[in-house]
Design a protein around this motif. Structure first.
Motif, PDB file in Angstrom:
ATOM      1  N   ALA A 153     -21.204  -1.765  36.731  1.00 56.68           N
ATOM      2  CA  ALA A 153     -22.279  -2.581  37.297  1.00 56.68           C
ATOM      3  C   ALA A 153     -23.624  -1.927  37.017  1.00 56.68           C
ATOM      4  O   ALA A 153     -24.562  -2.026  37.796  1.00 56.68           O
ATOM      5  CB  ALA A 153     -22.064  -2.757  38.803  1.00 56.68           C
ATOM      6  N   ASP A 157     -27.143  -7.670  34.509  1.00 62.20           N
ATOM      7  CA  ASP A 157     -26.178  -8.761  34.413  1.00 62.20           C
ATOM      8  C   ASP A 157     -24.835  -8.353  35.003  1.00 62.20           C
ATOM      9  O   ASP A 157     -24.199  -9.134  35.735  1.00 62.20           O
ATOM     10  CB  ASP A 157     -26.003  -9.177  32.952  1.00 62.20           C
ATOM     11  N   SER A 158     -24.383  -7.138  34.709  1.00 66.29           N
ATOM     12  CA  SER A 158     -23.116  -6.659  35.260  1.00 66.29           C
ATOM     13  C   SER A 158     -23.198  -6.499  36.774  1.00 66.29           C
ATOM     14  O   SER A 158     -22.246  -6.807  37.501  1.00 66.29           O
ATOM     15  CB  SER A 158     -22.729  -5.321  34.629  1.00 66.29           C
ATOM     16  N   PHE A 160     -25.102  -8.245  38.759  1.00 64.88           N
ATOM     17  CA  PHE A 160     -25.065  -9.594  39.319  1.00 64.88           C
ATOM     18  C   PHE A 160     -23.627 -10.107  39.414  1.00 64.88           C
ATOM     19  O   PHE A 160     -23.218 -10.677  40.425  1.00 64.88           O
ATOM     20  CB  PHE A 160     -25.904 -10.541  38.466  1.00 64.88           C
ATOM     21  N   GLN A 161     -22.850  -9.894  38.353  1.00 66.40           N
ATOM     22  CA  GLN A 161     -21.452 -10.333  38.362  1.00 66.40           C
ATOM     23  C   GLN A 161     -20.658  -9.587  39.442  1.00 66.40           C
ATOM     24  O   GLN A 161     -19.819 -10.181  40.130  1.00 66.40           O
ATOM     25  CB  GLN A 161     -20.830 -10.104  36.989  1.00 66.40           C
ATOM     26  N   ALA A 164     -21.584 -10.975  42.848  1.00 76.10           N
ATOM     27  CA  ALA A 164     -20.965 -12.280  43.069  1.00 76.10           C
ATOM     28  C   ALA A 164     -19.482 -12.132  43.398  1.00 76.10           C
ATOM     29  O   ALA A 164     -18.963 -12.775  44.328  1.00 76.10           O
ATOM     30  CB  ALA A 164     -21.149 -13.154  41.833  1.00 76.10           C
ATOM     31  N   ALA A 165     -18.778 -11.295  42.641  1.00 79.66           N
ATOM     32  CA  ALA A 165     -17.351 -11.078  42.898  1.00 79.66           C
ATOM     33  C   ALA A 165     -17.132 -10.447  44.266  1.00 79.66           C
ATOM     34  O   ALA A 165     -16.212 -10.833  45.005  1.00 79.66           O
ATOM     35  CB  ALA A 165     -16.756 -10.197  41.800  1.00 79.66           C
TER      36      ALA A 165
END
Length: 215
Positions: A153, A157-158, A160-161, A164-165
């Protein structure tokens, strides 16, 4: 030698914190959260109000403070990289719940740990002030998950993913916790978490590593 003294101090501090918190949760359950003061907790624990505040800066912390973030981060760090994020997070949520509820120890400390966690959750659900603060704890737990993922992370972008997860997985966790509290702990918490995660992401998401479903 200094390190040994430091470790002993930390152990004594942790034991005192646990003792104060257990008295607080017992009193809140018996008398009601609003009707119980920090002074009442201090008297029951045999310490001064100042000692209580040293371990728990606010009254809400007497219920909300726990080891979940640390245990969850350890579980996530131990999972192999490269698996889907929700699989890693979901598996860590289930495993950490098993640790916190003392699964496998039904006659000793495990049963007491389950009763204590259940009482805390029931207080959080029934007390408006605690429900509001619980949201802050939710965000802190989400960040602990992202931090535990480390380099995975590391870019925006990572991250953010990962957020979210983590957020979606924690929503499933919350649903399982509420059900567990309402059911008065009659169902195993790890099973409820797996069921909630399965409903959200599919049953194969939380299949144990190495199982046929995970491959």
């Amino acid at each position: 030698m200094p390190e040994q003294h430091s470790t002993l101090r930390e152990q004594r501090r942790a034991e005192t914190q646990r003792m104060i918190q257990r008295h607080a949760v017992r009193l809140f359950t018996e008398r009601g959260y609003s009707a119980t003061t920090v002074t009442d907790v201090a008297e029951a624990a045999g310490v001064s109000p100042m000692t209580v505040y040293r371990h728990f800066p606010t009254k809400e912390d007497l219920v909300l403070v726990d080891q979940h973030a640390r245990i969850l981060a350890e579980r996530i760090t131990a999972t192999p990289a490269g698996q889907p994020l929700v699989s890693r997070i979901g598996r860590a949520l289930i495993d950490s719940a098993a640790t916190l509820t003392g699964e496998g120890d039904d006659d000793g400390d495990g049963a007491a740990d389950r009763r204590f966690l259940l009482a805390r959750l029931q207080l959080m659900i029934s007390t408006p002030a605690l429900r509001a603060r619980h949201l802050d704890a939710h965000y802190a737990l989400q960040q602990a998950i992202v931090d535990a993922l480390g380099d995975e992370a590391g870019d925006p972008d990572s991250a953010f993913q990962a957020q979210a997860a983590a957020g979606a997985s924690l929503a499933a966790l919350h649903t399982a916790l509420v059900r567990w509290a309402e059911d008065d702990g009659r169902t195993r918490l790890p099973d409820l978490i797996a069921k909630a995660l399965g409903a959200a992401f599919g049953d194969d998401v939380v299949a144990p590593a190495g199982s046929a479903e995970a491959q």
